[in-house]
Write a protein that holds these residues in place. Sequence first.
Motif, PDB file in Angstrom:
ATOM      1  N   ILE A   1     108.529  21.097  14.077  1.00  0.00           N
ATOM      2  CA  ILE A   1     107.204  20.709  14.493  1.00  0.00           C
ATOM      3  C   ILE A   1     106.542  21.230  15.779  1.00  0.00           C
ATOM      4  O   ILE A   1     105.609  21.994  15.770  1.00  0.00           O
ATOM      5  N   LEU A   2     107.613  21.258  16.869  1.00  0.00           N
ATOM      6  CA  LEU A   2     107.195  21.880  18.169  1.00  0.00           C
ATOM      7  C   LEU A   2     107.107  23.328  17.800  1.00  0.00           C
ATOM      8  O   LEU A   2     106.214  23.673  18.423  1.00  0.00           O
TER       9      LEU A   2
ATOM     10  N   HIS B   1     106.054  25.013  15.443  1.00  0.00           N
ATOM     11  CA  HIS B   1     104.690  25.469  14.644  1.00  0.00           C
ATOM     12  C   HIS B   1     103.607  25.291  15.794  1.00  0.00           C
ATOM     13  O   HIS B   1     102.576  26.021  15.841  1.00  0.00           O
ATOM     14  N   ALA B   2     103.636  24.290  16.790  1.00  0.00           N
ATOM     15  CA  ALA B   2     102.765  24.212  17.835  1.00  0.00           C
ATOM     16  C   ALA B   2     102.600  25.246  18.656  1.00  0.00           C
ATOM     17  O   ALA B   2     101.491  25.928  19.056  1.00  0.00           O
TER      18      ALA B   2
ATOM     19  N   ASP C   1     101.287  28.495  16.866  1.00  0.00           N
ATOM     20  CA  ASP C   1      99.821  28.366  16.899  1.00  0.00           C
ATOM     21  C   ASP C   1      99.106  28.711  18.121  1.00  0.00           C
ATOM     22  O   ASP C   1      98.098  29.378  18.170  1.00  0.00           O
ATOM     23  N   ALA C   2     100.013  28.660  19.285  1.00  0.00           N
ATOM     24  CA  ALA C   2      99.279  29.017  20.505  1.00  0.00           C
ATOM     25  C   ALA C   2      99.843  30.662  20.895  1.00  0.00           C
ATOM     26  O   ALA C   2      99.257  31.207  21.809  1.00  0.00           O
TER      27      ALA C   2
ATOM     28  N   ARG D   1     101.829  14.160  20.031  1.00  0.00           N
ATOM     29  CA  ARG D   1     100.808  14.976  20.534  1.00  0.00           C
ATOM     30  C   ARG D   1     100.920  15.746  21.820  1.00  0.00           C
ATOM     31  O   ARG D   1     100.881  16.898  22.117  1.00  0.00           O
TER      32      ARG D   1
ATOM     33  N   LEU E   1     103.546  18.422  21.836  1.00  0.00           N
ATOM     34  CA  LEU E   1     103.398  19.629  21.472  1.00  0.00           C
ATOM     35  C   LEU E   1     102.176  20.422  22.244  1.00  0.00           C
ATOM     36  O   LEU E   1     102.566  21.315  22.139  1.00  0.00           O
ATOM     37  N   ALA E   2     101.285  19.683  22.574  1.00  0.00           N
ATOM     38  CA  ALA E   2     100.553  20.356  23.503  1.00  0.00           C
ATOM     39  C   ALA E   2     101.146  20.945  24.736  1.00  0.00           C
ATOM     40  O   ALA E   2     100.868  22.153  25.110  1.00  0.00           O
TER      41      ALA E   2
ATOM     42  N   ALA F   1     103.134  23.961  23.737  1.00  0.00           N
ATOM     43  CA  ALA F   1     102.220  25.009  23.430  1.00  0.00           C
ATOM     44  C   ALA F   1     101.609  25.837  24.555  1.00  0.00           C
ATOM     45  O   ALA F   1     101.557  27.161  24.643  1.00  0.00           O
ATOM     46  N   GLU F   2     101.270  24.938  25.580  1.00  0.00           N
ATOM     47  CA  GLU F   2     100.578  25.575  26.723  1.00  0.00           C
ATOM     48  C   GLU F   2     101.457  26.106  27.596  1.00  0.00           C
ATOM     49  O   GLU F   2     101.201  27.344  28.102  1.00  0.00           O
TER      50      GLU F   2
END
Length: 172
Positions: free
Chosen positions: A19-20, A22-23, A26-27, A154, A157-158, A161-162
């Motif tokens: 899951i992490l 994929h986040a 996406d970034a 969330r 994950l954010a 990604a950041e």
Amino acid sequence: MQKTRPLIVISSRTGNTMILGHAIADALPGALLVKPSELPEDLSPFNPVLLGYWRDLEEAPVDMRAIASRFEGKTIGCFATMGSDVNDPDSQAWMKRTAEGLAAAGKNNTLAQTFICRGRIDPAQFEKMTKMMGGVVSPERAEKRRESETHPDRLDLAKGAEIFRSVFGVNF
């Protein structure tokens, strides 16, 4: 000069790290996300390489350690999930040690970034550890498990990604 793209390799036991991953993918537009068993033969088109894994006691998982030596001259990022407090000095030391070990397993790699977040504890692993500890779940262990059940969330994950977008998003 050949253009490269990010490669994200993920070992995930419970799905937390996937899951992490994929986040993070996406970034990083154009990133290829694979399991260790799906690693491409030709790694020259890929840089940076992000290795995502879970805490397997005191090591990175076997499948991740098995492929780490294949990377040469790569900028490496490592991210991990674990079922305990990621701000604990032991957790931070584990992340540093495993990330440095994976980057050093290959040749001329540079470890550029790490990230660790909490994740759900695998029920089978929890039961195995409980048996090893005499079959009793202390209130502290029960609380640690309860706190881990909602992660990665969330915010985790954010943040992951950041962190990797800010380090690798414009550098490839």
